[in-house]
Structures are given as C-alpha cells and as structure tokens.
Design an enzyme around this catalytic site. Structure first.
Site, PDB file in Angstrom:
ATOM      1  N   VAL A 262       0.825  -1.207   0.000  1.00  0.00           N
ATOM      2  CA  VAL A 262       0.000   0.000   0.000  1.00  0.00           C
ATOM      3  C   VAL A 262       0.860   1.258   0.000  1.00  0.00           C
ATOM      4  O   VAL A 262       0.649   2.180  -0.790  1.00  0.00           O
ATOM      5  CB  VAL A 262      -0.958  -0.006   1.199  1.00  0.00           C
ATOM      6  CG1 VAL A 262      -1.839   1.230   1.173  1.00  0.00           C
ATOM      7  CG2 VAL A 262      -1.809  -1.271   1.196  1.00  0.00           C
TER       8      VAL A 262
ATOM      9  N   HIS B 106      -3.471 -16.308   9.934  1.00  0.00           N
ATOM     10  CA  HIS B 106      -4.067 -17.409   9.178  1.00  0.00           C
ATOM     11  C   HIS B 106      -2.946 -18.237   8.568  1.00  0.00           C
ATOM     12  O   HIS B 106      -1.806 -17.790   8.423  1.00  0.00           O
ATOM     13  CB  HIS B 106      -5.072 -16.912   8.152  1.00  0.00           C
ATOM     14  CG  HIS B 106      -4.560 -16.747   6.768  1.00  0.00           C
ATOM     15  ND1 HIS B 106      -3.647 -15.781   6.417  1.00  0.00           N
ATOM     16  CD2 HIS B 106      -4.827 -17.423   5.631  1.00  0.00           C
ATOM     17  CE1 HIS B 106      -3.382 -15.868   5.125  1.00  0.00           C
ATOM     18  NE2 HIS B 106      -4.076 -16.850   4.623  1.00  0.00           N
TER      19      HIS B 106
ATOM     20  N   TYR C 161      -7.993 -21.944   0.189  1.00  0.00           N
ATOM     21  CA  TYR C 161      -7.593 -21.496  -1.134  1.00  0.00           C
ATOM     22  C   TYR C 161      -6.250 -22.139  -1.475  1.00  0.00           C
ATOM     23  O   TYR C 161      -5.563 -22.687  -0.601  1.00  0.00           O
ATOM     24  CB  TYR C 161      -7.510 -19.973  -1.216  1.00  0.00           C
ATOM     25  CG  TYR C 161      -6.460 -19.335  -0.341  1.00  0.00           C
ATOM     26  CD1 TYR C 161      -5.201 -19.026  -0.854  1.00  0.00           C
ATOM     27  CD2 TYR C 161      -6.722 -19.008   0.994  1.00  0.00           C
ATOM     28  CE1 TYR C 161      -4.225 -18.426  -0.062  1.00  0.00           C
ATOM     29  CE2 TYR C 161      -5.765 -18.409   1.789  1.00  0.00           C
ATOM     30  CZ  TYR C 161      -4.513 -18.119   1.260  1.00  0.00           C
ATOM     31  OH  TYR C 161      -3.561 -17.527   2.045  1.00  0.00           O
TER      32      TYR C 161
ATOM     33  N   THR D  53      -4.599  -7.547  -3.201  1.00  0.00           N
ATOM     34  CA  THR D  53      -5.640  -7.570  -4.228  1.00  0.00           C
ATOM     35  C   THR D  53      -6.121  -6.182  -4.612  1.00  0.00           C
ATOM     36  O   THR D  53      -6.408  -5.907  -5.774  1.00  0.00           O
ATOM     37  CB  THR D  53      -6.831  -8.417  -3.746  1.00  0.00           C
ATOM     38  OG1 THR D  53      -6.365  -9.723  -3.386  1.00  0.00           O
ATOM     39  CG2 THR D  53      -7.903  -8.527  -4.805  1.00  0.00           C
TER      40      THR D  53
ATOM     41  N   ASP E 119     -25.583  14.483   1.974  1.00  0.00           N
ATOM     42  CA  ASP E 119     -26.835  15.212   1.832  1.00  0.00           C
ATOM     43  C   ASP E 119     -27.316  15.549   3.231  1.00  0.00           C
ATOM     44  O   ASP E 119     -27.261  14.731   4.141  1.00  0.00           O
ATOM     45  CB  ASP E 119     -27.870  14.440   1.019  1.00  0.00           C
ATOM     46  CG  ASP E 119     -28.416  13.216   1.705  1.00  0.00           C
ATOM     47  OD1 ASP E 119     -27.659  12.557   2.467  1.00  0.00           O
ATOM     48  OD2 ASP E 119     -29.589  12.879   1.476  1.00  0.00           O
TER      49      ASP E 119
END
Length: 849
Positions: free
Chosen positions: A19, A222, A276, A384, A576
């Site tokens: 990042v 994880h 995965y 991602t 708004d």
C-alpha cells in the site's frame, strides 16, 4: 536507499509494503515531489504481510469498490510485468455455494469484470486437473484473476517512483501540534513534514496510537503451507522474476523463496471449507481460513529480528489437523486431501501463520483523519486492492477527488472517520475483526446482524420498543428497530397488498415491514430517528461558511429549512443534509446515522473558520419521525403551537413544546406523507415517546421500523447516503439538481457547471419489474440483452404502488421513462421498465397537505 533520513519532506509515508509503495508510485505519477517513504524492515522485503502473502488475487466482490480496485490493481501490475494472469476458479461443494457462485457472475457482470463464467465439474478439472471432480458441483471462473509477485512488485514500485525510500527506519512518534501533524520522529532522526500517510497495516493500531488515534485495526493469523515438490507438477515452468538471495530477508528465508515461485495454473478457492490454493512451480500452496480466529493483541505486534519476521508466527499444527472453525466440520488437512488428493501424506517445505488485519466491517480505512489535519490513512488493504486504493488516495490527496481511471469512487464505506466513537476500544474491534475473519468465506445472508457487542447505543425509546417486540438491527452501534412484532395484526389487515417473498431475497425480511408501510400511508406512525445526528453551526460568518460548503441557497429566513448537498472539488456528493436556520448566525444541520456523523460532521469541522463553531451532536438529541395523514391531528393534541398548513408550512421549523418536552420541530418527511421530525434533548426522549403514544391511541398510532422506511422512501425517490448517493455521483446524475443553486459560490460549482451544460452521462433511474413481485437486491446487473448497462443500487417492494422497485444508474440514453431493460438477480432475468419518479404521489399533495 541507505544514508541518513532527510530533516524535512513534503510528504512522509510510513510503511513500504504494497500500500505504501502504491501510494508513493501514484503520487509520483501525479507530479508530487519531495516524498519520503520509511519502513522498519529491509527493502524491498520489509517483513510485513506484503512479502509473506501468497499474492492470490480474486477480483469479484459484492462491493463495487472492492471489485473496481482489484481490477485496477491487476491491470496495473500486469502492465508492470509482475502479475501472473492465470485465472481464478472458486469451486462449490454444496448447492448453497453454487447459488453463491451465480451471485459472483452477477456482481462481476454488474461491475464490469470481463467474461465471468460458471463451470461444470468437468470444466473445472480441465483447468485444475488435480481437483477431485467427484467432490465438486461446479465452479466460478474469472479469467483475469491471478497472482502478484509481491517482492518483484515492491521492487517495481520503488524503481518507478520518484520518492526516496529508507529501510531499517522505525517511527517512534508523531509531532501533532495544534491539531495537525508537523513531523515524524524516527530512530534515525526527525522529519518535518507537511503531511503524512499511515500505510502500516499490521502495525496500524500502534502507529495510530502514536498520533493519539484509536484506529480499529485488528491483526489476525491465518495459515499457509507449501508442499514438497510433486511429480504431477514436474513439468511446471514457473515464473521467477527475483532471486530472493539478492535481498535481506527477515526470518525464515524459505517463505520468501516459495512465494517468489509463480503459478502455472489458475488459483483456486474452496470456500465451503474456507480454503484457497495455488501452484508454486512444482509445489502446491495451501491457504486456510478454516480455523478459529487467532487474533493478535495489536499492541503486541513486534519488530523484525534476524530469526523472525514480525508478521509471521509459527505454524500451529493443531489448527491444520483439527476442525476448529466454528462453522466448518472438517479440518483443513482433511478438506484439502478430499479436494486435492495429491496432497495426502505430503510434507511441507515452508509453513507460516501469517498476520494480516481486519476492521470491524471488513473494509479498508482510507482518507484524512478529522482529529489530526494532514494525517492520512491507507490501512487494512490487501495486495488484491492495493494498487487501486493507492491510486484513490493519491488522487484524493492531490486533487481532493478520489478517483480511478473509470471515474470517481464512493468513499463512505472506507472513510477513516466512518466508525462510531466506541469502535476504537480494543476489545470491540479485535472481537469484530475476529468475526470478519470467520466470515471471509462464509455465505453471509442479506441484512445479517452480529450478535456480539450489542446494546452499545440505545435510544431513550429502547424500553418501549423492546416491549413492543422490536426486531433490532445494529447500525453504527445503535440498536434500531427493523419492524415490530406488535404490528403483526396489521399483516392480516393488509394481506392482499403484501405479496409472499421467497428464496434468498426473502431472508431476514418480514411481512410486518409491508404492513407498517401501508399503515403509515393511512394512519400515523412513530419512527425512531435517534441514530440520526444534528450538527450545530453558529458564530460570526456561519451563513457565509455554510453557503460555501452547501450546494443550495441556505441564506434563508429564520425558521426555514433547506435540503442541500456537500460536494468535493470535482462536484461529487460528499453528503446530503437538512439545513435549519434558527437565527442570524445560528443553524442546525441534520444528517443520517451510521457513518454520517463522522464523515459529514468532520467535513464541516475541518473547513470551519475560527469564528464559526461546529458541534456534532451525535446522540445528544432523541428524535421521532411522526408521519402519516393523521400526524397533524396527533401533534396538535399535545402542543399549543399552531401546526396547521398555514401556520407550519412544509420545510419550515419551530421550537415548540410537545407536552412539557422542548422540541425543535421540522416539517419534513422521509416517507412522502404529512409529518414532522421532532428533535428533543436525549434526557426528554422517553417522555416525548410517552406523550405522543398516549395521545394517539384512538388514532391507531403505531411504531414503524427501518424496513417500512426503506420501501416508502424508494416509492418517493428519496435518496439514501451510502446507497444511492456517495462520492461517486454528482447531483445531476443523482437526480438532485433541485438541491443545487448555481447562483451561489460553493465547493464543486465549477465542475458542476460543465456537467450541467453537457448533461450527465448517467442518471439514477427507477425501474419496476414487469411481471414479478420479487425483490431485486443491490449489486445486480441491469441489461440490454447481453450488454451490461449498470447495476441496482437499491431495491424493495413498493407496497403502495403494488410493484417491485429497483433504482439504478443507467446511461442517459436509457434513462427515459418507458425504456425496456432486464435485471438479473439470483439466476433469474426479469423484464423491467424505466419509470418517471416519484412513483408515489407525483403531485406531492400528501406531503404538503
């Protein structure tokens, strides 16, 4: 870069992972100069999650923004030559998951991902021959999914950026003076700065604490393991863009070595078992969310050592070999061996419990903090989406308009100031982070509600609502009724107008919502608006200040009310609001609940001059929406004030007494019926409810929940911040041109002059289904044959108009009433027709009576 850190910089970015490097690169692309990036680890292998992550990129999400940022990231990194576009396949081992994969196709179609496909079991195994075809029912294929080479990508960012990078540099403090950041203190010296970006992900909470911020960033472990080489993959020719031996690598070098070997086949997911996988050359990498949430104390995130990478913990065999996930009945080991039999009995050449972070709602934390000027955040972001969010933040910092090449983006759901005041408490955000981890691969129902940390914020009406059988939903920590069991008798009364709802669209819905809707149209109801917020703006120059920020003319007489928008420099909608003028330099600005107080209130606070006081009264007033054709009769019974149409006209305000309760009464209604918003100090709230309730019994006064509000406001075409309107839309596209006075000088006016002159490219448009009463869910594509035109932003059944309603932004050439389109939802394709708005009471006679 080595050497001493500079004594000053225009911008300091803390964190040189995916990042931070992305932000630096995109700032350079925009021409920003004098940017410095510091990281506690070596470069480019910093020791954060960017280099221990396997780099798998699945782009499809129910969130448009997550999908868009993922797709931008994949295109950027593919062009950079550091992305393996091998495709991605998500398999289904249950019928429920096959339905979920159909939703994947619909979201991908809605948001513009290329060529999403459902596959048969045989088609899955053509791409992934090691998958046991007998274990699956099918799959979802996205051909542009793949894997980013993390180390190579970081090196590319650093080489392409004009920023100066400094590794082995730990931030020890921030100098925050006068509410703004002025310097970053490091163990290698002080860097005076004009602005700073926190891109520290796993260390986000700790670095926020240095600036006095409680950022809700929860680290969680994880598991990932890479098998020994497999004969079945012996012919694989993996990409290897970097030699990890060329870099200093914290901790176990085997992890970095394994991650550098690219896949030769599509990346895969078995979400039914929270797993995965991808190939690493001739090995298979196995990733598991299939274990109990292993949260890490955010204060205990350490630093790299020669022996340990700070964001990696030891692999815990028990979480691999036993079923510890509360929603899964198989261990990761067993589930993988069933799906990929080739892994049975194989040893691992690299293992880790890698750490990454979650927020309470699972979305990133982006933007400038209201508490500290010029301190920006870019946290809770994975590989991602990292390229996309780096682009968004850089544009936001440089131009004031967060954008991707596809256009402006919505920021309400990612803004750093979106959370309630309680969200920074460590037990809260760590527990909610654990829940988000648990749900990563779960099938989350529409309107799902958490069951932990409930009852945090209760309106003064809570006891009465509980006694009436309120079904409480949580928003921003507030307990807000969705419907009331005490109104169950109304279902029989209105049975002919309440169609049955079935399937996924009907989950967590009640026919009582429709009954409350219809009752309010005929009688009178009380709606709890306490989660909404008031913002007091007063002082010398208050009118000029609001006139500059608001798109509408708010220089009106005392007692008048204006609906207005706040826009950014690009003319996109930031908020708004309802603006109430109470005196020459005294206003009350009202806004919604959820993320509105922090974002909208923060906008006003940040831009107020010294002579103007801005006070965000979140929770300071308890508010009842009193709506329905009998609302005037009820209100007149309990007040001496004149509430006649002549004495209290539409869009006006008065200070009155309701019984003995002091109230600021606004003649406004969010449901399209005669009514008032009654704002009272919170300590008077219970008495306010009692007074109205007791006086209205013979009028059949009823409580009304959020479900009825949603269907009623869609019938009237009233907009909802964060759903129909956000910073990705301009007022003219959103159908809110009436709230823009181009004769006033407001932020965004110049950009809107061009939109007004040329006309918007798209328009927010109501559709009704031609032959169905099914409810259409958000994020589903609107089609013209095979062409995707847009997507549904909100949908519900209109019980008064007797039609299913969907709102969507459509190309202007499709937005004229009578245009035929189709809507895809849950595998069905519905014929629909564009309609004029509002669908209900087009002449506005009811609300003005």
């Amino acid at each position: 870069m080595s050497g001493d850190v500079p004594s000053s910089a225009a911008t300091v970015i803390v964190g040189a992972g995916a990042v931070g490097c992305s932000v630096a690169y995109h700032l350079s692309e925009l021409g920003a100069e004098d940017v410095v990036v510091v990281d506690q680890g070596p470069l480019p292998v910093t020791g954060g999650s960017s280099t221990h992550a396997p780099g798998i990129m699945f782009q499809t999400s129910p969130s448009k923004l997550q999908t868009k940022t993922a797709h931008y990231t994949s295109r950027l990194l593919k062009d950079a030559g550091v992305y393996d576009e091998v495709g991605g396949i998500e398999v289904a081992r249950s019928e429920e998951r096959m339905d979920f994969l159909q939703r994947r196709v619909e979201h991908a179609t809605a948001y513009g991902l290329p060529d999403p496909q459902l596959l048969s079991p045989a088609e899955v195994t053509e791409y992934l021959p090691l998958v046991n075809e007998e274990e699956i029912l099918g799959g979802y294929y996205s051909p542009t999914d793949g894997r980013v080479d993390g180390i190579a990508a970081l090196r590319w960012y650093i080489e392409q950026s004009n920023a100066d990078f400094y590794g082995h540099t730990s931030v020890t403090d921030f100098d925050v003076s006068g509410g703004e950041i002025t310097a970053v203190e490091t163990d290698r010296g002080r860097i005076d700065c004009g602005r700073c970006v926190l891109a520290t992900n796993n260390w986000g909470y700790k670095t926020g604490q240095l600036a006095g911020l409680d950022l809700p960033i929860a680290p969680v472990e994880h598991q990932y393991a890479v098998t020994e080489p497999l004969p079945e993959l012996a012919d694989a020719e993996p990409t290897a863009r970097v030699d990890t031996g060329d870099f200093e690598v914290p901790g176990d070098h085997r992890i970095a070595d394994a991650m550098s070997r690219g896949p030769t086949r599509p990346v895969g997911r078995d979400q039914d078992n929270s797993l995965y996988f991808r190939t690493h050359g001739d090995s298979i990498g196995l990733g598991s969310y299939n274990h109990e949430s292993l949260t890490v104390d955010p204060d205990a995130m350490g630093e790299n050592t020669e022996r340990r990478q700070a964001s990696v913990r030891d692999f815990t065999d028990e979480h691999w070999e036993r079923a510890t996930h509360p929603d899964r009945d198989k261990s990761p080991k067993r589930a993988f061996e069933e799906l990929l039999p080739v892994t049975e009995g194989k040893s691992f050449e690299a293992t880790e419990n890698g750490i990454f972070v979650f927020t309470p709602d699972g979305m990133p934390v982006l933007g400038e903090t209201n508490a500290v000027d010029d301190l920006w955040t870019a946290l809770a972001i994975w590989w991602t989406h990292s390229g996309g969010y780096g682009k968004i933040l850089a544009e936001w910092m440089e131009t004031g308009v967060p954008t991707l090449p596809s256009g402006p983006v919505e920021t309400g759901g990612i803004h750093v100031d979106r959370f309630g005041p309680h969200a920074g408490e460590k037990d809260y955000f760590v527990d909610r982070g654990a829940t988000q981890y648990r749900q990563v691969y779960n099938i989350v129902e529409p309107r799902w509600q958490p069951d932990d940390h409930r009852g945090l914020r209760r309106s003064p009406f809570y006891a009465q609502q509980e006694a009436l059988g309120a079904e409480f939903y949580q928003a921003g920590g507030w307990e807000t009724p969705q419907w009331y069991e005490s109104n169950a008798d109304l279902v029989d009364r209105y049975a002919d107008a309440i169609p049955d709802q079935e399937g996924w669209q009907a989950v967590n819905r009640s026919p009582i919502e429709g009954a409350e809707h219809l009752h309010t149209r005929e009688h009178v109801s009380m709606f709890d608006m306490t989660s909404f917020s008031s913002i007091v703006v007063e002082g010398t120059g208050a009118v000029d200040f609001l006139q500059r920020l608001c798109t509408n003319d708010v220089d009106v007489d005392a007692g008048q009310v204006r609906y207005s928008l706040l826009c950014n420099e690009g003319g996109q909608i930031l908020a708004d609001v309802t603006v109430v003028r109470l005196g020459p330099e005294e206003f009350v600005v009202t806004t919604g609940g959820g993320n509105s107080p922090g974002i909208h209130g923060g906008r006003l606070e940040q831009h107020a001059p010294e002579t103007v006081s801005v006070t965000v009264e979140e929770g300071a007033r308890s508010t009842i929406g009193l709506w329905g054709p009998k609302s005037r009769l009820l209100l007149q019974r309990v007040t001496d004030a004149d509430v006649s149409a002549e004495g209290f006209p539409y869009f006006s305000a008065k200070r009155i007494y309701v019984g003995d309760v002091p109230v600021l009464a606004l003649r406004v209604s969010y449901v399209g019926e005669l009514g008032w918003e009654l704002w009272a100090p919170t300590e008077y709230g219970s008495r306010l409810w009692e007074t109205l309730w007791e006086a209205g019994q013979d009028l059949d006064v009823r409580p009304m929940g959020g479900g009825a509000l949603e269907s009623m406001r869609l019938e009237k075409g009233y907009r909802l911040w964060g759903t129909d309107i956000d910073s990705d839309a301009d007022p003219f596209s959103a159908g809110l041109g009436f709230a823009v006075d181009m004769d006033t000088d407001f932020v965004g006016r110049e950009a809107l002059t061009e939109v007004q002159a040329s006309g918007p490219d798209s328009r927010l448009t109501p559709l009704t289904l031609d032959d169905s009463t099914d409810v259409v869910l958000g994020g589903r594509p609107v089609l013209d044959g095979d062409e995707s035109l847009g997507y549904v932003v909100a949908g519900d059944y209109g019980y008064s108009v007797g039609e299913s309603i969907a709102y969507a932004y459509l190309p202007s050439e499709y937005a004229d009433a009578g245009t035929a389109v189709q809507v895809m939802c849950e595998g069905a394709t519905y014929d629909a027709t564009v309609r004029d708005e509002p669908l209900f009471d087009a002449g506005r006679s009811k609300i003005r009576r």
